[in-house]
Design an enzyme around this catalytic site. Structure first.
Site, PDB file in Angstrom:
ATOM      1  CG  ASN A 164      -3.630 -17.763 -28.314  1.00 57.59           C
ATOM      2  OD1 ASN A 164      -3.862 -17.607 -29.517  1.00 57.59           O
ATOM      3  ND2 ASN A 164      -2.411 -17.821 -27.810  1.00 57.59           N
ATOM      4  CD1 TRP A 165      -9.575 -20.138 -30.397  1.00 56.51           C
ATOM      5  CD2 TRP A 165     -10.226 -19.778 -32.515  1.00 56.51           C
ATOM      6  NE1 TRP A 165     -10.936 -19.950 -30.399  1.00 56.51           N
ATOM      7  CE2 TRP A 165     -11.364 -19.727 -31.684  1.00 56.51           C
ATOM      8  CE3 TRP A 165     -10.389 -19.569 -33.875  1.00 56.51           C
ATOM      9  CZ2 TRP A 165     -12.649 -19.487 -32.174  1.00 56.51           C
ATOM     10  CZ3 TRP A 165     -11.664 -19.323 -34.373  1.00 56.51           C
ATOM     11  CH2 TRP A 165     -12.781 -19.287 -33.527  1.00 56.51           C
ATOM     12  CE  LYS A 166      -1.277 -21.589 -27.828  1.00 57.09           C
ATOM     13  NZ  LYS A 166      -0.093 -21.963 -27.094  1.00 57.09           N
ATOM     14  CG  HIS A 215       1.384 -15.763 -26.673  1.00 59.71           C
ATOM     15  ND1 HIS A 215       2.214 -16.840 -26.883  1.00 59.71           N
ATOM     16  CD2 HIS A 215       0.281 -16.257 -26.064  1.00 59.71           C
ATOM     17  CE1 HIS A 215       1.626 -17.933 -26.418  1.00 59.71           C
ATOM     18  NE2 HIS A 215       0.449 -17.603 -25.904  1.00 59.71           N
ATOM     19  CD  GLU A 225       2.724 -20.282 -28.478  1.00 64.62           C
ATOM     20  OE1 GLU A 225       1.896 -19.858 -29.298  1.00 64.62           O
ATOM     21  OE2 GLU A 225       2.456 -21.159 -27.631  1.00 64.62           O
ATOM     22  CD  GLU A 258      -0.366 -17.061 -21.660  1.00 66.15           C
ATOM     23  OE1 GLU A 258      -1.357 -17.787 -21.711  1.00 66.15           O
ATOM     24  OE2 GLU A 258       0.284 -16.721 -22.655  1.00 66.15           O
ATOM     25  N   GLY A 317       1.134 -25.064 -23.275  1.00 59.27           N
ATOM     26  CA  GLY A 317       1.081 -26.172 -24.227  1.00 59.27           C
ATOM     27  C   GLY A 317       1.783 -27.430 -23.753  1.00 59.27           C
ATOM     28  CB  SER A 327      -1.514 -26.537 -19.359  1.00 62.36           C
ATOM     29  OG  SER A 327      -0.475 -26.651 -20.301  1.00 62.36           O
ATOM     30  N   GLY A 380      -5.218 -21.749 -24.272  1.00 63.91           N
ATOM     31  CA  GLY A 380      -4.836 -22.150 -25.617  1.00 63.91           C
ATOM     32  C   GLY A 380      -5.572 -23.409 -26.028  1.00 63.91           C
ATOM     33  N   GLY A 381      -4.943 -24.557 -25.826  1.00 64.83           N
ATOM     34  CA  GLY A 381      -5.479 -25.834 -26.302  1.00 64.83           C
ATOM     35  C   GLY A 381      -6.939 -26.071 -25.948  1.00 64.83           C
TER      36      GLY A 381
HETATM   37  C1  PEP Z   1      -1.645 -19.779 -24.566  1.00 64.34           C
HETATM   38  O1  PEP Z   1      -1.597 -19.988 -25.767  1.00 64.34           O
HETATM   39  O2  PEP Z   1      -1.586 -18.623 -24.176  1.00 64.34           O
HETATM   40  C2  PEP Z   1      -1.794 -20.912 -23.648  1.00 64.34           C
HETATM   41  C3  PEP Z   1      -1.854 -20.676 -22.373  1.00 64.34           C
HETATM   42  O3  PEP Z   1      -1.856 -22.159 -24.214  1.00 64.34           O
HETATM   43  P1  PEP Z   1      -2.237 -23.540 -23.434  1.00 64.34           P
HETATM   44  O4  PEP Z   1      -3.505 -23.291 -22.679  1.00 64.34           O
HETATM   45  O5  PEP Z   1      -2.411 -24.536 -24.551  1.00 64.34           O
HETATM   46  O6  PEP Z   1      -1.092 -23.860 -22.530  1.00 64.34           O
END
Ligand code: PEP
Length: 250
Positions: A9-11, A95, A97, A167, A173, A212, A233-234
């Site tokens: 997930n590049w966000k 998600h 967010e 999640e 994040g 994460s 994500g990251g």
């Molecule tokens: C996500 O965006 O779904 C996520 C899990 O981000 P991160 O890996 O950065 O915590």
């Protein structure tokens, strides 16, 4: 389980140059990922570029959000039919967010899930508790009620064509990761909840862990009985870390 899914997930992170660099590095490295399906989730403006650059590769494409309505006066929204024209096969729904920053509730999430399946695309239904809910001992009830909202709207059988991503909000994040045992406990409860309504679909259901995930944490997480991959994500923004997470699938 047939295979592990590692979804990136590049966000809201990308540029034309960054997409070209990341996708060309992923294409070079994907041959060494033997037991995972890699899927990238670019922002909408980069879908055409991703489709062109990933043509003929095993790397899939998803979108981070979608409009549940088919067409018309929905300023700023993107439809499933539009996404599908760009080779999209997965859609993130719910998600955290989107739930927290854009006030998406369980009913809207369920509507997006239903609409996604109606277009023969696969929803990745995201669920998870906040830190406050975890500290109050509400983790399993929060997560199962998020799943139940979708069962109420779409039925248990719909999980034959869906993926779930657990999640924990406090792990997204933040650099904090649920321990493999903490994650496994919730994944097992999710599978059991779906099984109470749709046992066969629950057995085949892929449940990804997100929060994460790094190359260092992925192997132990993916080794858990009910963890079938990761939503990343990251660490999905750099080819080396995303590929290493893919390689952690044994
Ligand atoms: C996500 O965006 O779904 C996520 C899990 O981000 P991160 O890996 O950065 O915590």
């Amino acid at each position: 389980m047939a295979h592990t899914i590692v979804a990136g997930n590049w966000k809201m992170n990308a540029s034309k140059n960054a997409v070209t660099k990341l996708l060309s590095e992923l294409k070079l490295g994907v041959a060494a990922v033997n037991n995972a399906e890699l899927v990238v989730f670019p922002p909408f403006p980069y879908l055409a570029q991703a489709q062109a650059e990933l043509m003929g590769t095993s790397i899939g494409i998803g979108v981070q959000n979608i409009c549940a309505s088919a067409k018309g006066a929905y300023t700023g929204e993107v439809s499933l039919a539009m996404a599908r024209e760009f080779g999209v096969s997965y859609v993130l729904v719910g998600h955290s967010e989107r739930r927290a920053l854009f006030a998406e509730d369980d009913a809207q999430v369920a509507a997006k899930y239903v609409a996604t399946q109606a277009m023969q695309l696969t929803p990745i239904l995201c669920v998870g508790e906040t830190l406050e809910q975890r500290e109050k001992g509400l983790t399993l009830s929060v997560v199962t009620s998020q799943i139940q909202a979708v069962i109420d709207a779409a039925g248990g059988a719909s999980f034959a064509n869906a993926v779930v991503a657990y999640e924990p909000v406090w792990a997204i994040g933040t650099g904090l990761t649920a321990s493999p045992a903490q994650a496994q406990q919730v994944h097992k409860a999710i599978r059991a909840h779906v099984a109470s309504i749709a046992p066969e679909q629950a057995r085949g259901l892929k449940i990804l862990y997100g929060g994460s995930v790094t190359a260092a944490s992925a192997e132990e997480l993916f080794a858990q009985a009910d963890i079938d991959g990761g939503l990343v994500g990251g660490a999905s923004l750099q080819a080396d870390s995303f590929l290493a997470i893919g390689q952690a699938a044994k």
